[in-house]
Design a protein around this motif. Structure first.
Motif, short mmCIF file in Angstrom:
data_model
loop_
_atom_site.label_atom_id
_atom_site.label_comp_id
_atom_site.label_asym_id
_atom_site.label_seq_id
_atom_site.Cartn_x
_atom_site.Cartn_y
_atom_site.Cartn_z
N CYS A 21 0.23 -1.35 -0.30
CA CYS A 21 0.09 -0.04 0.43
C CYS A 21 0.59 1.14 0.26
CB CYS A 21 -0.82 -0.10 1.46
SG CYS A 21 -1.39 1.92 1.72
N HIS A 39 0.16 4.23 0.91
CA HIS A 39 0.12 5.37 1.44
C HIS A 39 0.53 4.64 3.22
CE1 HIS A 39 -3.86 5.78 -0.70
NE2 HIS A 39 -3.21 6.69 -1.16
N HIS A 40 0.62 3.81 2.95
CA HIS A 40 1.27 3.33 5.06
C HIS A 40 2.26 2.13 4.43
CE1 HIS A 40 -3.13 4.24 5.07
NE2 HIS A 40 -2.49 4.29 6.51
N CYS A 60 -3.34 -2.96 6.48
CA CYS A 60 -3.08 -1.79 7.23
C CYS A 60 -4.24 -1.03 7.48
CB CYS A 60 -2.79 -0.36 6.04
SG CYS A 60 -3.62 -0.20 4.77
#
Ligand code: ZN
Length: 189
Positions: free
Chosen positions: A80, A82-83, A151
């Motif tokens: 991911c 974003h994380h 996440c």
């Protein structure tokens, strides 16, 4: 000092700082080699950047098949963006060929080539479908991805069983509901 060694040193130092920030001691036994292992692991998680996954589809066969071709349950592991937490699951890829057909293993490699990057599930889905459409020029493509996001499981909302489904359809699959229904029933069988 060699430029690559300097670079590795800079990155492992940054990971040491991250370990400290989290509250642990980067010099204790179990963590001493961790920054270098993390660096190597990240290069593996993202090795898809080293290739153009579309090229796997260039080797095509001249087989006369008019109906739906479905490769289901293609396992993948991605990251991911974003994380930097893993998300993983299965991809189902179906297409109705016009002339070109590719090997089943090639489609798995396309999934892998796009999965091994910093990704979001939606983009992974559309990139696989776009590669199929561009290289094989089928009458239609249908891609479904079902994935679990670490996440979501381990932080924030903590929904450990949540499965995220994304789809991308093109061509005859957009036009004809019975083809979508055929694809969906084959996935469930
Ligand atoms: Zn995330």
């Amino acid at each position: 000092m060699n430029e690559n060694i300097m670079e590795v040193h800079r990155i492992t130092n940054a990971i040491r700082e991250l370990i400290k920030l989290c509250g642990d001691d980067p010099d204790r036994d179990g963590l001493q080699e961790t920054p270098f292992r993390v660096l190597k692991a990240f290069l593996e998680y993202t090795e898809g950047y080293q290739e153009d996954p579309r090229l796997h589809l260039e080797k095509t066969f001249d087989i006369h098949q008019k109906g739906l071709i479905l490769i289901k349950d293609i396992e993948f592991y991605s990251m991911c963006e974003h994380h930097f937490a893993p998300f993983y699951g299965v991809a189902h890829v179906g297409y109705i060929p016009r002339e070109k057909i590719t090997g089943l293993s090639k489609i798995a490699r396309v999934v892998d080539g796009y999965a091994k990057r910093f990704q979001v599930q939606e983009r992974l889905t559309t990139q696989i479908a776009a590669a199929m459409d561009e290289i094989l020029e089928p009458k239609g493509t249908f891609v479904i991805i079902e994935a679990k996001h670490m996440c979501m499981c381990s932080r924030g909302a903590k929904k450990s069983d949540a499965l995220t489904t994304t789809t991308s359809i093109s061509g005859v699959f957009e036009e004809r509901a019975e083809l979508r229904a055929e694809f969906l029933s084959l996935i469930k069988s």
